[in-house]
Motif scaffolding. Structure first.
Motif, PDB file in Angstrom:
ATOM      1  N   LEU A  82       0.870  -1.139  -0.026  1.00 13.29           N
ATOM      2  CA  LEU A  82       0.004  -0.060  -0.042  1.00 13.29           C
ATOM      3  C   LEU A  82       0.786   1.284  -0.121  1.00 13.29           C
ATOM      4  N   GLY A  83       2.165   0.999   0.010  1.00 13.09           N
ATOM      5  CA  GLY A  83       3.060   2.358  -0.063  1.00 13.09           C
ATOM      6  C   GLY A  83       4.184   2.311   1.079  1.00 13.09           C
ATOM      7  N   THR A  84       5.066   3.019   0.702  1.00 17.63           N
ATOM      8  CA  THR A  84       6.230   3.306   1.572  1.00 17.63           C
ATOM      9  C   THR A  84       6.073   4.801   2.181  1.00 17.63           C
ATOM     10  N   PHE A  85       6.390   5.009   3.580  1.00 21.12           N
ATOM     11  CA  PHE A  85       6.137   6.230   4.119  1.00 21.12           C
ATOM     12  C   PHE A  85       7.405   6.663   4.959  1.00 21.12           C
ATOM     13  N   LEU A  86       7.765   7.948   4.468  1.00 21.93           N
ATOM     14  CA  LEU A  86       8.867   8.367   5.222  1.00 21.93           C
ATOM     15  C   LEU A  86       8.451   9.479   6.163  1.00 21.93           C
ATOM     16  N   ALA A  87       9.050   9.461   7.319  1.00 16.66           N
ATOM     17  CA  ALA A  87       8.700  10.556   8.484  1.00 16.66           C
ATOM     18  C   ALA A  87       9.777  11.575   8.697  1.00 16.66           C
ATOM     19  N   ILE A  88       9.767  12.529   8.607  1.00 17.37           N
ATOM     20  CA  ILE A  88      10.722  13.756   9.049  1.00 17.37           C
ATOM     21  C   ILE A  88      10.149  14.698   9.891  1.00 17.37           C
ATOM     22  N   ASN A  89      10.854  15.677  10.601  1.00 17.29           N
ATOM     23  CA  ASN A  89      10.219  16.851  11.225  1.00 17.29           C
ATOM     24  C   ASN A  89       9.615  17.703  10.326  1.00 17.29           C
ATOM     25  N   SER A  90       8.446  18.463  10.703  1.00 18.24           N
ATOM     26  CA  SER A  90       7.751  19.269   9.644  1.00 18.24           C
ATOM     27  C   SER A  90       8.570  20.522   9.417  1.00 18.24           C
ATOM     28  N   ASN A  91       9.424  20.918  10.460  1.00 17.88           N
ATOM     29  CA  ASN A  91      10.245  21.857   9.965  1.00 17.88           C
ATOM     30  C   ASN A  91      11.500  21.861   9.082  1.00 17.88           C
ATOM     31  N   GLU A  92      11.887  20.553   8.543  1.00 16.77           N
ATOM     32  CA  GLU A  92      12.952  20.121   7.906  1.00 16.77           C
ATOM     33  C   GLU A  92      12.393  20.313   6.400  1.00 16.77           C
ATOM     34  N   GLU A  93      13.435  20.473   5.575  1.00 15.80           N
ATOM     35  CA  GLU A  93      12.780  20.842   4.141  1.00 15.80           C
ATOM     36  C   GLU A  93      13.255  19.409   3.310  1.00 15.80           C
ATOM     37  N   TRP A  94      11.990  19.477   2.560  1.00 18.01           N
ATOM     38  CA  TRP A  94      11.918  18.178   1.661  1.00 18.01           C
ATOM     39  C   TRP A  94      12.444  18.755   0.200  1.00 18.01           C
ATOM     40  N   ALA A  95      13.388  18.193  -0.167  1.00 14.54           N
ATOM     41  CA  ALA A  95      13.800  18.538  -1.621  1.00 14.54           C
ATOM     42  C   ALA A  95      13.718  17.428  -2.456  1.00 14.54           C
ATOM     43  N   GLY A  96      13.433  16.271  -2.183  1.00 13.44           N
ATOM     44  CA  GLY A  96      13.257  15.006  -2.972  1.00 13.44           C
ATOM     45  C   GLY A  96      14.097  14.165  -2.432  1.00 13.44           C
ATOM     46  N   LEU A  97      13.911  12.823  -2.970  1.00 11.57           N
ATOM     47  CA  LEU A  97      14.604  11.773  -2.260  1.00 11.57           C
ATOM     48  C   LEU A  97      16.335  11.796  -2.658  1.00 11.57           C
ATOM     49  N   GLY A  98      16.685  12.281  -3.959  1.00 10.21           N
ATOM     50  CA  GLY A  98      18.043  12.599  -4.325  1.00 10.21           C
ATOM     51  C   GLY A  98      18.690  13.300  -3.327  1.00 10.21           C
ATOM     52  N   ARG A  99      18.267  14.316  -2.746  1.00  8.68           N
ATOM     53  CA  ARG A  99      18.846  15.217  -1.832  1.00  8.68           C
ATOM     54  C   ARG A  99      18.980  14.542  -0.397  1.00  8.68           C
ATOM     55  N   PHE A 100      17.794  13.868  -0.036  1.00  7.21           N
ATOM     56  CA  PHE A 100      17.733  13.376   1.177  1.00  7.21           C
ATOM     57  C   PHE A 100      18.775  11.923   1.137  1.00  7.21           C
ATOM     58  N   LEU A 101      18.916  11.144  -0.003  1.00  5.59           N
ATOM     59  CA  LEU A 101      19.985  10.321   0.230  1.00  5.59           C
ATOM     60  C   LEU A 101      21.332  10.949   0.465  1.00  5.59           C
ATOM     61  N   SER A 102      21.684  11.787  -0.325  1.00  5.39           N
ATOM     62  CA  SER A 102      22.981  12.405  -0.132  1.00  5.39           C
ATOM     63  C   SER A 102      23.270  13.152   1.082  1.00  5.39           C
TER      64      SER A 102
END
Length: 404
Positions: free
Chosen positions: A229-249
């Motif tokens: 049904l999906g894979t879900f990633l949780a981060i703090n709401s005040n953290e910037e999300w710039a896509g998975l590529g940026r997250f992995l690096s």
């Protein structure tokens, strides 16, 4: 009762056309839950192969015996087996400072599940014969190891595998079960939950979890399965999300991840043996929860009729707030299960799993599990990992939802 030495039992491959009805009936007669707790019975929704159809390679065997003088045959036992390639260790890093320098060591791994013997034909070595036959198939397919899971207090199963089939006690994970309430669980607003695409999820799991024990090499097949049904990633709401590529690096300081598998469309469970008093208490708790949802009462769903569940797998994370983020993901999963009409959400984690503190569960519904393992092909090179059966447990394990 017929003595086991005189009983003629033939073990053969399951025939979907002629065996289905009889196997489903046998399954319903056999307990599949913790013997010290309420007994769980499974309804396979009319498809005995549904628990293994999604595996890369699988086989189901039945044990058949003749009844009476007329030569009528009866199925008295079943076993399922599947094979995949999974992680059994990791290579030492060339650069110890790099978080991605460890490389997984894979092995061809077989899994035994769904071993059932009719209550009227137990203690006749039928279970032993089924295990031996499925192991022959494993060896023919080149599997190096075979493992199985059972309740830690199921003495009959443990004795069969450890004393008669030469399996070793290997890992002791915990099955954690949370009921789905009549109200939604509050998810911390300071947590942002991001749904990943299957391709993004595969990249994340491969980069961060591929050296975890039992990690399946074909993780992409699981993530793209219709039951996922999906894979879900949780981060703090005040953290910037710039896509998975940026997250992995450059990962955020704290994060957590999990995937949800829809077991409700595979089989249902039913709790048997509860007293009328307990049933009445559970019904009252549901009525109060529905009438007064703002009180957030811990109501008990109707587990005394067939119910479905969602399985949470691939749990992981990092950072000082990983436990808090995991708890938020579990709350999100609870609310998703409520939308689907499930009775419980469940997961299975290593006994050493640091994130266990963030997984809500009821002890009455949860239990200790036991995984036993056996090396099938002794002539394999020990390579980098040596004999996996003798290795020390790590902090985490990856539980494949296809093997439930």
């Amino acid at each position: 009762m017929v003595e086991s030495d005189c009983l003629r039992v033939v073990v053969r491959e399951y025939d979907d056309e002629k065996d289905c009805k009889e196997v489903v009936e046998l399954e319903r007669r056999c307990e599949v839950g913790p013997s010290a707790k309420l007994c769980l019975f499974t309804d396979l929704l009319g498809d005995p192969l549904c628990r293994i159809r999604n595996c890369p390679s699988f086989l189901m065997l039945v044990a058949e015996t003749e009844v009476g003088q007329g030569g009528k045959k009866e199925i008295v036992g079943i076993v399922r087996g599947c094979i995949k390639t999974a992680t059994c260790g990791k290579k030492l890093p060339r650069n110890p400072t790099s978080p991605y320098s460890h490389r997984p060591i894979y092995t061809k791994l077989a899994y035994i599940l769904g071993l059932r013997v009719s209550p009227s034909h137990r203690r006749m070595k039928i279970g032993l014969k089924l295990v031996q036959k499925i192991e022959e198939w494993f060896r023919q397919k080149g599997a190096e190891y075979a493992y199985m899971a059972t309740e830690s207090d199921n003495k009959a199963s443990v004795n069969l595998f450890t004393k008669k089939c030469a399996y070793s006690k290997f890992r002791t994970p915990s099955i954690l079960v949370q009921p789905v309430f009549a109200h939604n669980v509050r998810v911390d607003k300071r947590v942002r939950v991001i749904k990943l695409t299957p391709l993004e999820a595969e990249s994340l799991y491969t980069r961060r979890f591929s050296t975890t024990e039992f990690f399946p090499r074909d993780i992409g097949s699981i993530l793209n399965n219709k039951l996922n049904l999906g894979t879900f990633l949780a981060i703090n709401s005040n953290e910037e999300w710039a896509g998975l590529g940026r997250f992995l690096s450059s990962p955020t300081m704290s994060w957590a991840v999990m995937s949800v598998w829809n077991c409700k469309d595979v089989y249902t469970l039913e709790v048997k043996g509860a007293s009328m008093v307990r049933r009445g208490f559970c019904k009252t708790s549901r009525l109060l929860d529905r009438a007064l949802p703002w009180l957030k009462l811990p109501s008990v769903p109707d587990l005394f009729r067939p119910f479905g569940f969602h399985f949470l797998y691939g749990l992981g994370g990092n950072g000082p707030l990983a436990v808090k983020l995991t708890k938020a993901l579990c709350g999100f999963a609870h609310n998703l299960a409520k939308e689907y009409g499930c009775g419980v959400v469940a997961t299975e984690v290593s006994g050493n799993e640091p994130l266990m503190l963030g997984i809500p569960h009821w002890k009455k519904l949860s239990c200790a599990d036991l995984w036993c393992i056996k090396r099938l092909l002794e002539d394999y090179s020990d390579g980098d990992v040596g004999d996996w059966t003798k290795s020390e447990p790590g902090l985490s394990i990856f539980v494949d939802p296809r093997e439930l």
